[in-house]
Design a protein around this motif. Structure first.
Motif, short mmCIF file in Angstrom:
data_model
loop_
_atom_site.label_atom_id
_atom_site.label_comp_id
_atom_site.label_asym_id
_atom_site.label_seq_id
_atom_site.Cartn_x
_atom_site.Cartn_y
_atom_site.Cartn_z
N CYS A 113 0.81 -1.17 -0.10
CA CYS A 113 0.13 0.06 0.15
C CYS A 113 0.82 1.36 -0.01
O CYS A 113 1.74 1.27 0.95
N VAL A 114 0.46 2.14 -1.07
CA VAL A 114 1.50 3.22 -1.32
C VAL A 114 0.76 4.40 -0.41
O VAL A 114 -0.29 4.60 -0.81
N GLY A 115 1.33 4.96 0.72
CA GLY A 115 0.76 5.97 1.90
C GLY A 115 1.20 7.34 1.01
O GLY A 115 2.31 7.59 0.66
N LEU A 116 0.21 8.17 1.19
CA LEU A 116 0.31 9.37 0.48
C LEU A 116 0.28 10.49 1.87
O LEU A 116 -0.91 11.00 1.97
N ASP A 117 1.48 10.56 2.31
CA ASP A 117 1.67 11.64 3.41
C ASP A 117 2.32 13.03 2.85
O ASP A 117 3.58 13.02 3.30
N PRO A 118 1.85 13.76 2.01
CA PRO A 118 2.80 14.91 1.58
C PRO A 118 2.99 15.83 2.69
O PRO A 118 2.42 16.82 2.89
N ASP A 119 4.27 16.03 3.10
CA ASP A 119 4.90 16.74 4.04
C ASP A 119 5.47 17.84 3.35
O ASP A 119 6.47 17.54 2.54
N MET A 120 4.89 19.07 3.38
CA MET A 120 5.44 20.01 2.48
C MET A 120 6.85 20.33 2.57
O MET A 120 7.45 20.54 1.49
N ALA A 121 7.32 20.43 3.68
CA ALA A 121 8.58 20.62 4.06
C ALA A 121 9.77 19.79 3.25
O ALA A 121 10.88 19.85 2.98
N TYR A 162 -2.43 15.50 6.59
CA TYR A 162 -1.44 16.37 5.96
C TYR A 162 -2.18 17.43 5.08
O TYR A 162 -1.55 18.59 4.81
N PHE A 163 -3.17 17.21 4.74
CA PHE A 163 -4.03 18.15 3.81
C PHE A 163 -4.84 19.21 4.87
O PHE A 163 -4.84 20.34 4.55
N ALA A 164 -5.33 18.54 5.91
CA ALA A 164 -6.21 19.42 6.55
C ALA A 164 -5.35 20.47 7.31
O ALA A 164 -5.73 21.68 7.66
#
Lengths: 274, 274
Positions: free
Chosen positions: A19-27, A64-66
């Motif tokens: 499962c590819v987790g999408l946790d986009p941390d801007m930094a 991460y989006f919220a």
């Protein structure tokens, strides 16, 4: 096709439990995405394209989006994944938990707004906090059971009539809450023996397993403990190790992500049989 | 001023333990708000104005906004409440629960994006799922303990070493997680005896108490069971009974909401002393 059947088909089609987790941390995003107004969407879209033939599911983490007020980009990402890879289950990782009327609003968020095939939920508030999700009969409900973080034991390992609480949750879901066959469980990879105990309780129910990769779980022990007789039954999540894979000479971030996803899928597959 | 002090000041200033819950269900709003593009914001603003001198806190429930993609209106509501009633604590009811790195994103959502004074969280994932919120040292963390819904007993009433699980959660928070004095607990009004047991465990810690009004909890028993020696210590929530109060002759929705809020505050106050 319902969530469980779609997941089964993806396990086979991509020969993958990853499962590819999408946790986009801007930094942590490459610079070109940090400065773009829809940079999170652009980044996740490239990760999805780079790994879609290697994954059994995609799992965006809504926090991460919220934090950034980027719900619209999450909507775009979900729409992109659904349109381009409709055979790969999309899991909204939200760990929601509230009473009936409110849970129904969260179900609308996950299933109608984002179009997720499944959503993660928290069991602490009991059956009527989980039932509203079941009204979407084609979707899946993935319930927290045993989590991979250090504090996970604070409640989950409490002794309830001689067994740890998490085993009661597994039994409750397997014997009662799963009457429509829509449920799965979250069980962390950091405790392989406990994963084996949950597997023994829940039969072939799918398990979402975080904790390999950046969180340090052992792949061999994880797969051997959690697989079903047919060598499936798990969505083994990796997020940061794939999203922010160190780039080798000649690679961009997406190629690095693909390489690590491929390595992880194949490492998992080594232990699926036998 | 930190959350706990702000709450104490609001109890005294408004002579009130009433928390006004903002659960804006579109189908129940007066027609003029259903058709307006920012109707939820307009509706909640009027409710806030109508009840601000009667409440010890406001509690928007984020699920109602998330289902509709109305986060921007929630931002506006929070900004309005903070600007116009800065002395009334603003609680984001989100019941979040996730591992450390993700919990930090949820804390950013609640405290930085929405500017909430406190947020509700779920204890199932343990200490490190709660600690990140404490980094905002002026804010409050309100942890689910005993909930008012029928399924609440499924986990919360399990027998852990002779005591129900929810009492272990109360003790864990009082003795360990509350080292910075930022914590409060959610304890439903439908079980007054259990409310009394939690009060005995946690001393003067504030309790957020849902379950009166539409959920049917008894006000007298609730207040007598949950009050502190000084006659405070509770945020007794009412949402639907106030927001959608039946209008009497000559009343608009806001006047009806104010009347019910006043009646509820005063009904609570009857039982605070003695």
């Amino acid at each position: 096709m319902n969530f469980i059947n779609k997941l089964s088909a993806a396990w086979t089609a991509n020969d993958s439990l990853l499962c590819v987790g999408l946790d986009p941390d801007m930094a942590k995003l490459p610079a070109q995405f940090q400065s773009a107004p829809d940079g999170i969407y652009q980044f996740c879209r490239e990760i999805i394209d780079a790994t879609a033939d290697l994954a059994c599911s995609f799992k965006p983490q809504i926090a991460y989006f919220a934090a950034l007020g980027a719900e619209q980009q999450l909507e775009q990402i979900c729409a992109y994944a659904r349109a381009n890879y409709p055979h790969i289950p999309l899991i909204l990782d939200a760990k929601r938990g509230d009473i009936g009327a409110t849970a129904r609003q969260y179900a609308r968020e996950a299933f109608d707004r984002y179009g997720a095939d499944a959503v993660t939920v928290n069991p602490y508030m009991g059956s009527d906090s989980v039932e509203p999700y079941m009204e979407w009969s084609e979707r899946g409900v993935i319930i927290l059971c045993r989590t991979s973080n250090p504090g996970g034991s604070d409640l989950q390992f409490l002794n309830v009539d001689g067994k740890p609480l998490y085993q009661h949750v597994a039994r409750l879901v397997a014997e009662k809450w799963n009457s429509n066959g829509q449920c799965a469980l979250v069980v962390g990879a950091t405790f392989p023996e406990e994963l084996a105990q949950v597997r023994a309780i829940v039969g072939d129910m799918p398990l979402l397993v975080p904790g390999i990769g950046a969180q340090g779980g052992d792949i061999a022990a994880t797969v051997r403990s959690g697989r079903t007789a047919s060598g499936h039954g798990m969505m083994i999540n990796s997020s940061r190790a794939i999203l922010y894979a160190p780039q080798q000479a000649g690679e961009d971030f997406a190629a690095a992500a693909r390489r690590v996803a491929l390595e992880t899928r194949d490492a998992i597959n080594q232990y699926r049989a036998g």
